[in-house]
Design an enzyme around this catalytic site. Sequence first.
Site, PDB file in Angstrom:
ATOM      1  N   GLU A 119     -15.926   7.559  -4.327  1.00 28.50           N
ATOM      2  CA  GLU A 119     -15.529   6.252  -3.770  1.00 28.50           C
ATOM      3  C   GLU A 119     -14.335   5.722  -4.550  1.00 28.50           C
ATOM      4  O   GLU A 119     -14.230   5.965  -5.745  1.00 28.50           O
ATOM      5  CB  GLU A 119     -16.670   5.230  -3.953  1.00 28.50           C
ATOM      6  CG  GLU A 119     -17.973   5.614  -3.325  1.00 28.50           C
ATOM      7  CD  GLU A 119     -19.158   4.921  -4.007  1.00 28.50           C
ATOM      8  OE1 GLU A 119     -18.985   3.822  -4.552  1.00 28.50           O
ATOM      9  OE2 GLU A 119     -20.250   5.513  -4.015  1.00 28.50           O
ATOM     10  N   LYS A 121     -12.384   3.042  -6.726  1.00 26.94           N
ATOM     11  CA  LYS A 121     -12.871   2.016  -7.645  1.00 26.94           C
ATOM     12  C   LYS A 121     -12.077   0.749  -7.367  1.00 26.94           C
ATOM     13  O   LYS A 121     -10.893   0.648  -7.698  1.00 26.94           O
ATOM     14  CB  LYS A 121     -12.681   2.463  -9.095  1.00 26.94           C
ATOM     15  CG  LYS A 121     -13.266   1.481 -10.093  1.00 26.94           C
ATOM     16  CD  LYS A 121     -13.231   2.064 -11.498  1.00 26.94           C
ATOM     17  CE  LYS A 121     -14.011   1.226 -12.483  1.00 26.94           C
ATOM     18  NZ  LYS A 121     -13.415  -0.094 -12.726  1.00 26.94           N
ATOM     19  N   CYS A 413      30.814 -15.836 -15.019  1.00 24.84           N
ATOM     20  CA  CYS A 413      30.466 -14.457 -14.657  1.00 24.84           C
ATOM     21  C   CYS A 413      30.810 -13.527 -15.818  1.00 24.84           C
ATOM     22  O   CYS A 413      31.942 -13.544 -16.310  1.00 24.84           O
ATOM     23  CB  CYS A 413      31.233 -14.049 -13.405  1.00 24.84           C
ATOM     24  SG  CYS A 413      31.100 -12.294 -13.045  1.00 24.84           S
TER      25      CYS A 413
END
Length: 682
Positions: A119, A121, A413
């Site tokens: 399965e 988890k 910039c």
Amino acid sequence: MSEVPAAIQEELNTLRETINDHNYRYYTLDDPSIPDAEYDRLMRRLREIEAEFPQTITPDSPTQRVGAAPADGFETVSHRLPMLSLDNAFEEQDLLDFDRRVRERLKEAEDARIDYCCEPKLDGIAISLLYRDGYLVRGVTRGDGSAGEDITANVKTVKNIPLKLRGEGYPAELEVRGEIYLPKAAFDAINKDAAAKGEKTFVNPRNAAAGSLRQLDPRITAKRALEMCCYSVGYFEGELPGTQHDILTQLQQWGLKINSQMKLASGAQECLDYYHHIMNIRDQLPYEIDGVVFKVNRIDLQQELGFVSRAPRWAIAYKFPAHEEMTELLAVDFQVGRTGVMTPVARLNPVFVGGATVSNATLHNMDEIRRLGVHVGDTVIIRRAGDVIPQVVSVVLDRRPEGAVPVDFPKHCPFCGSDVLQLEGEAAARCSGENCSAQLKEAIKHFASRKAMDIDGLGDRLVELLVEKELIDSPASLYSLKAPDVAGLERMGDKSAQNLINAIEVSKQTTFARFIYALGIREVGEATAKVLAQHFPTLDLLKQATEEDLVETPDIGPISAGHIRSFFQQEHNLETIGALLNQGVSWPEVVVRSTETLPLSGQTAVVTGTLADYSRDEAKDLLTRLGAKVSGSVSAKTSFVVAGEKAGSKLTKAQDLDVKVLDEDAFKQLLEEHQAYLGGDA
Ligand code: IVH
């Protein structure tokens, strides 16, 4: 017994104290400060020392209990049978060792194959539900494994938990155990909502599920789209089937949800195959998982194997590589995109997470930096799940070193020095420069990219070099490049130089849709470019389109319309277009198709899994050209799903909803039937 060295004793004390602190934060405050993987490592180290020096084990050592004690606010309930934990496997050998121990204890032959129930988890909160005569009478958290909190009122708000079992034959008293979790989509929605309201966001779905379940006001819990998936039974009075697999199947018949990926495996090798299969589809599952669980299938064998202190000998969790890890933030750099948007990027001490080494992660924008409160020098939690780019999730505040520096957004910039502007109502800050080399590089990378002009061999690094050496200064200037210009560059010989020039030449023959996309207009992606080409089939028509014309086009909203209009009003963009046409960029006349008359118009399709002969993008493109709307998720409204190999949850969902599924052969047949419509490229 060997003597305990002082340094070891000291390490033990620190480990226990640290783990206890983390348990408190995790279980009581629902606010863990370190990733699970780090917690696992601390616990492993503690177990390792305790195994070597058993005399050091104290009854209150964190290894001696499962979780944390229940908190105030809810009534405490003892579990009839303790809710145990699972041992972990982290690598293949751990699983092989587990299987060997099982066979040895059961006195099975070396080549015997044990049946295991496999399965996923689930990564949520463990819950025990009590059904009396089929009625749900109580819901309790795991707590410390022997007693938890009574959260019945909250549990009853979880939509897929039946208040009354269906059918018949259930035990008079039945305790069902499972995980309550928040599906990924619901988690994203909650966080988006919280962020919009300026509230604290949850770090992961498990945390959000825990927080939702432990609400003292069940009306709040009810608003969260929690789900429960059952994986075992606890105490019961009556009969149940003799294997894990059959018990779960029986629970499903009584109306309880079980995992659709549950499978039987015979022997360790099939378990490993299952592990790899689930890992492959992990990111497509609608919920988070952190591994898979293998359980000896026969209940009589489980009983024979029994338990050791906190975990069964008949089950093991094989964990996936963690999606979250912690590392140090070395610096924050600012990247400038093709439209000037500045993105802060975290430079990290390289860390292995989600199956890859990560040394950079996005910090999105200044709001995000403020929300995280991150400083350079901090230890941060990095998350990398699926195709999503690595993210900085949170800061581990108790590890902040002295002298850590807050991050400042630059005013200019870093590439061209122009002012940085932040527009009202926009999270993004932009470089205002019109001749910014960083913007230019990004614009040309986009122009040359596969879905745009598709210039083979012109990779990002090469574009950067060409701009830096001032060999190109616009997309159009690419078409003036000569082989000798590029021959001398990094990793470029005469032959590859000539190949590049040939590829640039070939790219001149394009389609109108590609050309529009290549221009890099804000908010105009590939799909929008195709729509534009269909509705404004010549450049003149597109240039003249007003915002009103544009919003009348399907899928174009007022924001994109505004960007498109303003793009064609700017002189330098018109110059770029003119230059490209002068260089000989051209496309065949657009064949306008009426979408109403296309064979798949009105239908919605989903593509999932791996197809042998088409990339997912190609398949989507073909379906769109036949008039279908292609969607990313399956719903009852989906007309059909094209499913290749390793199709995961979307296929399961389609089957659940009875949506038609086409395999690759059926898909090919569909394309063949409508070949006539697939002649040209829009
Ligand atoms: S079986 C005695 N099956 O993992 C066996 N646990 O680390 C008890 N979990 O507390 C658990 N998915 O919360 C089992 N398919 C699964 C599971 C699962 C998630 C959680 C559960 C448990 C924890 C153990």
